[in-house]
Each structure stands twice: as C-alpha cells, then as structure tokens.
Design a protein around this motif. Structure first.
Motif, PDB file in Angstrom:
ATOM      1  N   ALA A  57      36.884  23.397  32.593  1.00 41.48           N
ATOM      2  CA  ALA A  57      35.916  22.750  33.487  1.00 41.48           C
ATOM      3  C   ALA A  57      36.508  22.551  34.879  1.00 41.48           C
ATOM      4  N   LEU A  58      37.757  22.114  34.921  1.00 39.83           N
ATOM      5  CA  LEU A  58      38.419  21.914  36.215  1.00 39.83           C
ATOM      6  C   LEU A  58      38.550  23.240  36.960  1.00 39.83           C
ATOM      7  N   LYS A  62      36.993  24.069  40.572  1.00 37.02           N
ATOM      8  CA  LYS A  62      37.829  24.485  41.702  1.00 37.02           C
ATOM      9  C   LYS A  62      37.324  25.783  42.303  1.00 37.02           C
ATOM     10  N   SER A  63      36.956  26.733  41.448  1.00 38.80           N
ATOM     11  CA  SER A  63      36.428  28.006  41.943  1.00 38.80           C
ATOM     12  C   SER A  63      35.131  27.799  42.708  1.00 38.80           C
ATOM     13  N   THR A  64      34.266  26.947  42.187  1.00 38.77           N
ATOM     14  CA  THR A  64      32.997  26.674  42.838  1.00 38.77           C
ATOM     15  C   THR A  64      33.202  25.987  44.184  1.00 38.77           C
ATOM     16  N   SER A  65      34.071  24.977  44.226  1.00 39.41           N
ATOM     17  CA  SER A  65      34.295  24.255  45.493  1.00 39.41           C
ATOM     18  C   SER A  65      34.903  25.186  46.536  1.00 39.41           C
ATOM     19  N   HIS A  66      35.774  26.087  46.107  1.00 39.16           N
ATOM     20  CA  HIS A  66      36.366  27.057  47.031  1.00 39.16           C
ATOM     21  C   HIS A  66      35.294  28.014  47.550  1.00 39.16           C
ATOM     22  N   GLU A  72      39.016  20.683  48.836  1.00 39.47           N
ATOM     23  CA  GLU A  72      39.728  20.527  47.570  1.00 39.47           C
ATOM     24  C   GLU A  72      38.912  19.716  46.575  1.00 39.47           C
ATOM     25  N   LEU A  73      38.866  20.205  45.345  1.00 43.52           N
ATOM     26  CA  LEU A  73      38.130  19.525  44.280  1.00 43.52           C
ATOM     27  C   LEU A  73      38.823  18.216  43.904  1.00 43.52           C
ATOM     28  N   ARG A  74      38.041  17.153  43.764  1.00 40.63           N
ATOM     29  CA  ARG A  74      38.566  15.867  43.303  1.00 40.63           C
ATOM     30  C   ARG A  74      38.267  15.641  41.832  1.00 40.63           C
ATOM     31  N   GLU A  75      37.008  15.886  41.445  1.00 38.93           N
ATOM     32  CA  GLU A  75      36.626  15.631  40.065  1.00 38.93           C
ATOM     33  C   GLU A  75      35.413  16.459  39.694  1.00 38.93           C
ATOM     34  N   VAL A  76      35.239  16.625  38.396  1.00 39.78           N
ATOM     35  CA  VAL A  76      34.065  17.281  37.827  1.00 39.78           C
ATOM     36  C   VAL A  76      33.409  16.243  36.923  1.00 39.78           C
TER      37      VAL A  76
END
Length: 126
Positions: A57-58, A62-66, A72-76
């Motif tokens: 999931a993380l 991360k791929s989606t936020s990029h 930078e991803l903080r949380e899902v």
C-alpha cells in the motif's frame, strides 16, 4: 548503538502508547518498506501478512504521489466497512501501519502518530 532486542522493545513501547492514547486503535506494526516485520502489537491479524500488505500500500501511494507531483508521501488512509487502515512512512526505509475500528479517532491518531513516526525513525535509523 542499541541492540536489536532493546530497539524492538522501544518500538513496542511506541505501539502500545498509540493503542493506549487513541480511541479505536486495534492493531499496529512497524515494518521495512519491503514488508519485513520489525515489531507488532496485534491481536486478530497475522503480523507478517500485515507488514507485507502495508508495504505494498505504501509503495502504491508513493508511486501515485510521485506521478501526480504532490510531493513526498506522508500516509495512506484506507477506510473499510468496519474500520480504517493507515500506513505512515517512516523515513525512506520503514513504515508504521495502524488498524482501527469504526470508532477510530482519526484526528487524534494523526496528532499522536506524527511525533511517534519521528521517534520511530530515530530509533530505527530510518
């Protein structure tokens, strides 16, 4: 440098503190971003499976936020029929996953988890 057992106990102390201070937290774990379990405070879930799925999931988050350029991803956060799954990034190498029931105080969780993520990062060198 602390030994592995001492570090694991310190991580468990953080996980227990989150369960005790946030209404609705049912389970939690810390893992590496490749899904290897570091420590868990779980009752009804398999911690190794939880670690692996949280890592997936993380990684997707991360791929989606990029891809969308939102930093930078903080949380899902995943909301399910009977609760929540929240995965927090701990630096670039570890993660914290929290499971909560329908009564999870998600605002309080975010307030309590952010400092805990910082402490966990320090403990784990993440």
């Amino acid at each position: 440098m602390e030994n592995a057992a001492t570090t694991r106990e310190a991580v468990l102390t953080e996980l227990h503190a989150l369960r005790d201070s946030v209404t609705g937290v049912t389970d939690s774990a810390v893992a590496s971003v490749d899904g290897m379990l570091v420590a868990s405070d779980t009752d009804g879930v398999r911690p190794d499976v939880l670690a692996a799925l949280a890592a997936a999931a993380l990684g997707l988050g991360k791929s989606t936020s990029h891809e969308v350029g939102m930093g930078e991803l903080r949380e899902v956060v995943t909301r399910c029929q009977s609760g929540h799954i929240i995965v927090y990034a701990i630096g670039g190498t570890k993660l914290l996953v929290i499971l909560g029931d329908e009564g999870l105080d998600i605002t309080r969780l975010h307030l309590e988890s952010r400092p805990a993520v910082g402490r966990l990062g320090t403990l784990l060198g993440a």
